[in-house]
Write a protein that holds these residues in place. Structure first.
Motif, PDB file in Angstrom:
ATOM      1  N   MET A 146       0.825  -1.203   0.000  1.00 16.35           N
ATOM      2  CA  MET A 146       0.000   0.000   0.000  1.00 16.35           C
ATOM      3  C   MET A 146       0.863   1.257   0.000  1.00 16.35           C
ATOM      4  N   ASP A 147       2.081   1.147  -0.571  1.00 16.09           N
ATOM      5  CA  ASP A 147       2.914   2.343  -0.665  1.00 16.09           C
ATOM      6  C   ASP A 147       2.145   3.418  -1.399  1.00 16.09           C
ATOM      7  N   ARG A 148       2.248   4.628  -0.913  1.00 14.70           N
ATOM      8  CA  ARG A 148       1.529   5.741  -1.520  1.00 14.70           C
ATOM      9  C   ARG A 148       2.445   6.465  -2.496  1.00 14.70           C
ATOM     10  N   ILE A 149       2.992   5.682  -3.433  1.00 14.64           N
ATOM     11  CA  ILE A 149       3.918   6.216  -4.420  1.00 14.64           C
ATOM     12  C   ILE A 149       3.450   5.804  -5.805  1.00 14.64           C
ATOM     13  N   ALA A 150       3.374   6.785  -6.704  1.00 14.99           N
ATOM     14  CA  ALA A 150       2.992   6.511  -8.100  1.00 14.99           C
ATOM     15  C   ALA A 150       4.113   6.997  -9.010  1.00 14.99           C
ATOM     16  N   ASN A 151       4.421   6.195 -10.027  1.00 16.20           N
ATOM     17  CA  ASN A 151       5.440   6.540 -11.019  1.00 16.20           C
ATOM     18  C   ASN A 151       4.782   6.748 -12.368  1.00 16.20           C
ATOM     19  N   LEU A 152       5.075   7.849 -13.007  1.00 12.98           N
ATOM     20  CA  LEU A 152       4.593   8.133 -14.358  1.00 12.98           C
ATOM     21  C   LEU A 152       5.818   8.264 -15.253  1.00 12.98           C
ATOM     22  N   VAL A 153       5.926   7.351 -16.243  1.00 15.33           N
ATOM     23  CA  VAL A 153       7.072   7.356 -17.148  1.00 15.33           C
ATOM     24  C   VAL A 153       6.688   8.105 -18.413  1.00 15.33           C
ATOM     25  N   ILE A 154       7.528   9.062 -18.784  1.00 15.39           N
ATOM     26  CA  ILE A 154       7.311   9.848 -20.002  1.00 15.39           C
ATOM     27  C   ILE A 154       8.482   9.554 -20.933  1.00 15.39           C
ATOM     28  N   PRO A 193      11.242   6.241  -0.298  1.00 16.28           N
ATOM     29  CA  PRO A 193      11.013   6.271   1.153  1.00 16.28           C
ATOM     30  C   PRO A 193      11.183   4.874   1.744  1.00 16.28           C
ATOM     31  N   PRO A 194      11.514   4.780   3.014  1.00 13.99           N
ATOM     32  CA  PRO A 194      11.697   3.454   3.621  1.00 13.99           C
ATOM     33  C   PRO A 194      10.406   2.633   3.579  1.00 13.99           C
ATOM     34  N   ALA A 195      10.575   1.328   3.418  1.00 14.61           N
ATOM     35  CA  ALA A 195       9.418   0.422   3.382  1.00 14.61           C
ATOM     36  C   ALA A 195       8.736   0.399   4.746  1.00 14.61           C
ATOM     37  N   GLN A 196       7.471   0.099   4.723  1.00 14.33           N
ATOM     38  CA  GLN A 196       6.683   0.020   5.957  1.00 14.33           C
ATOM     39  C   GLN A 196       6.703  -1.423   6.464  1.00 14.33           C
ATOM     40  N   ILE A 197       7.814  -1.820   7.035  1.00 10.58           N
ATOM     41  CA  ILE A 197       8.041  -3.203   7.469  1.00 10.58           C
ATOM     42  C   ILE A 197       7.170  -3.531   8.678  1.00 10.58           C
ATOM     43  N   GLY A 198       6.581  -4.703   8.645  1.00  7.60           N
ATOM     44  CA  GLY A 198       5.789  -5.174   9.770  1.00  7.60           C
ATOM     45  C   GLY A 198       4.355  -4.688   9.784  1.00  7.60           C
ATOM     46  N   LYS A 199       3.963  -3.919   8.788  1.00  4.08           N
ATOM     47  CA  LYS A 199       2.596  -3.430   8.733  1.00  4.08           C
ATOM     48  C   LYS A 199       1.758  -4.333   7.829  1.00  4.08           C
ATOM     49  N   ASN A 259      -1.210  -5.014   5.043  1.00  2.00           N
ATOM     50  CA  ASN A 259      -1.937  -4.419   3.926  1.00  2.00           C
ATOM     51  C   ASN A 259      -3.429  -4.478   4.257  1.00  2.00           C
ATOM     52  N   PRO A 260      -4.109  -3.320   4.337  1.00  2.00           N
ATOM     53  CA  PRO A 260      -5.511  -3.309   4.777  1.00  2.00           C
ATOM     54  C   PRO A 260      -6.474  -3.993   3.803  1.00  2.00           C
ATOM     55  N   ILE A 261      -6.171  -3.967   2.517  1.00  2.00           N
ATOM     56  CA  ILE A 261      -7.045  -4.622   1.541  1.00  2.00           C
ATOM     57  C   ILE A 261      -6.958  -6.135   1.712  1.00  2.00           C
ATOM     58  N   ASN A 262      -5.739  -6.638   1.873  1.00  2.00           N
ATOM     59  CA  ASN A 262      -5.533  -8.081   1.993  1.00  2.00           C
ATOM     60  C   ASN A 262      -5.937  -8.634   3.357  1.00  2.00           C
ATOM     61  N   MET A 263      -5.942  -7.787   4.387  1.00  2.00           N
ATOM     62  CA  MET A 263      -6.239  -8.295   5.726  1.00  2.00           C
ATOM     63  C   MET A 263      -7.683  -8.764   5.864  1.00  2.00           C
ATOM     64  N   LEU A 317      -1.870   3.470  12.872  1.00  2.00           N
ATOM     65  CA  LEU A 317      -0.746   3.884  12.020  1.00  2.00           C
ATOM     66  C   LEU A 317       0.424   2.910  12.123  1.00  2.00           C
ATOM     67  N   GLU A 318       0.671   2.393  13.313  1.00  2.00           N
ATOM     68  CA  GLU A 318       1.777   1.463  13.525  1.00  2.00           C
ATOM     69  C   GLU A 318       1.515   0.103  12.893  1.00  2.00           C
ATOM     70  N   ARG A 319       0.266  -0.282  12.760  1.00  2.00           N
ATOM     71  CA  ARG A 319      -0.059  -1.649  12.325  1.00  2.00           C
ATOM     72  C   ARG A 319      -0.548  -1.766  10.883  1.00  2.00           C
ATOM     73  N   ILE A 320      -1.139  -0.690  10.319  1.00  2.00           N
ATOM     74  CA  ILE A 320      -1.741  -0.786   8.977  1.00  2.00           C
ATOM     75  C   ILE A 320      -0.873  -0.038   7.974  1.00  2.00           C
ATOM     76  N   GLU A 321      -0.557  -0.698   6.905  1.00  2.00           N
ATOM     77  CA  GLU A 321       0.305  -0.155   5.857  1.00  2.00           C
ATOM     78  C   GLU A 321      -0.416   0.902   5.020  1.00  2.00           C
ATOM     79  N   GLY A 322       0.295   1.997   4.736  1.00  2.00           N
ATOM     80  CA  GLY A 322      -0.166   2.976   3.758  1.00  2.00           C
ATOM     81  C   GLY A 322      -1.290   3.895   4.183  1.00  2.00           C
TER      82      GLY A 322
END
Length: 199
Positions: free
Chosen positions: A2-10, A66-72, A74-78, A102-107
């Protein structure tokens, strides 16, 4: 995840391309332009070592995610059952409970953590998960632009929030429209904030 990062390639040509990265992380959000080699060309918010000693965002430097959210989780998969187990640990204190989410749920953002807590006060855990993450997963959304009490845009959300007064939320037909309108207003304020912090 659930990283809140989007990449747009041009692609400029077969060999030359640019990447625009949107890091959507509340007050730490940023738009960053990279070249082929993932070197930063510019950013909406330049981050010096005075602001973040672990991750500078300046022209000429290599992009570091940004650093990965280790140990959190994914709310969709949970799913609703795991979410119910998770929220059973919460207290009646909104700040404590939002921090635990915030500590337990990713993104999720602090605003979404507070929203989850607010929904848990008026509906069960299964209904809370379904009305937020279930709806997002099913693309059953009703996007809104969020403004504060002074009418200043704070961002956009895919669902209306019960934790904020309705008069601070403005419906949009599509999430793209809501994000576009919100970021058109937010990016100039980021430049102003950057200039202030440089003084």
């Amino acid at each position: 995840g659930m990283d809140r990062i989007a990449n747009l390639v041009i692609r400029k040509s077969d060999t030359e391309r640019y990447v625009i990265i949107l890091e959507s992380m509340g007050r730490h959000s940023n738009l960053i332009l990279l070249n082929n080699d993932r070197i930063i060309l510019d950013a909406a918010v330049r981050v010096t070592s005075k602001i973040n000693r672990h991750r500078e965002i300046l022209p000429g430097l290599p992009y570091i995610a940004p650093p990965a959210q280790i140990g959190k989780i994914n709310p969709i998969n949970m799913g609703a059952n795991r979410f119910s187990e998770l929220v059973a640990e919460l207290s009646c204190d909104v700040d404590f409970s939002a921090k635990k989410l915030l500590e337990r749920i990713e993104g999720i953002s602090p605003l979404l953590a507070s929203e989850l807590f607010a929904r848990l006060q008026v509906q069960g855990a299964h209904e809370t998960w379904s009305s937020v993450f279930g709806n997002i997963n099913r693309r059953d959304i009703a996007p809104v632009i969020i403004k504060n009490e002074f009418g200043i845009t704070n961002g956009a959300y895919p669902i209306p929030l019960i934790s904020l007064p309705a008069e601070y939320q403005f419906a949009r037909d599509e999430i793209n429209t809501a994000l576009d309108q919100a970021y058109r207003l937010l990016v100039p304020s980021w430049y102003l904030e950057q200039a202030r912090s440089a003084l």
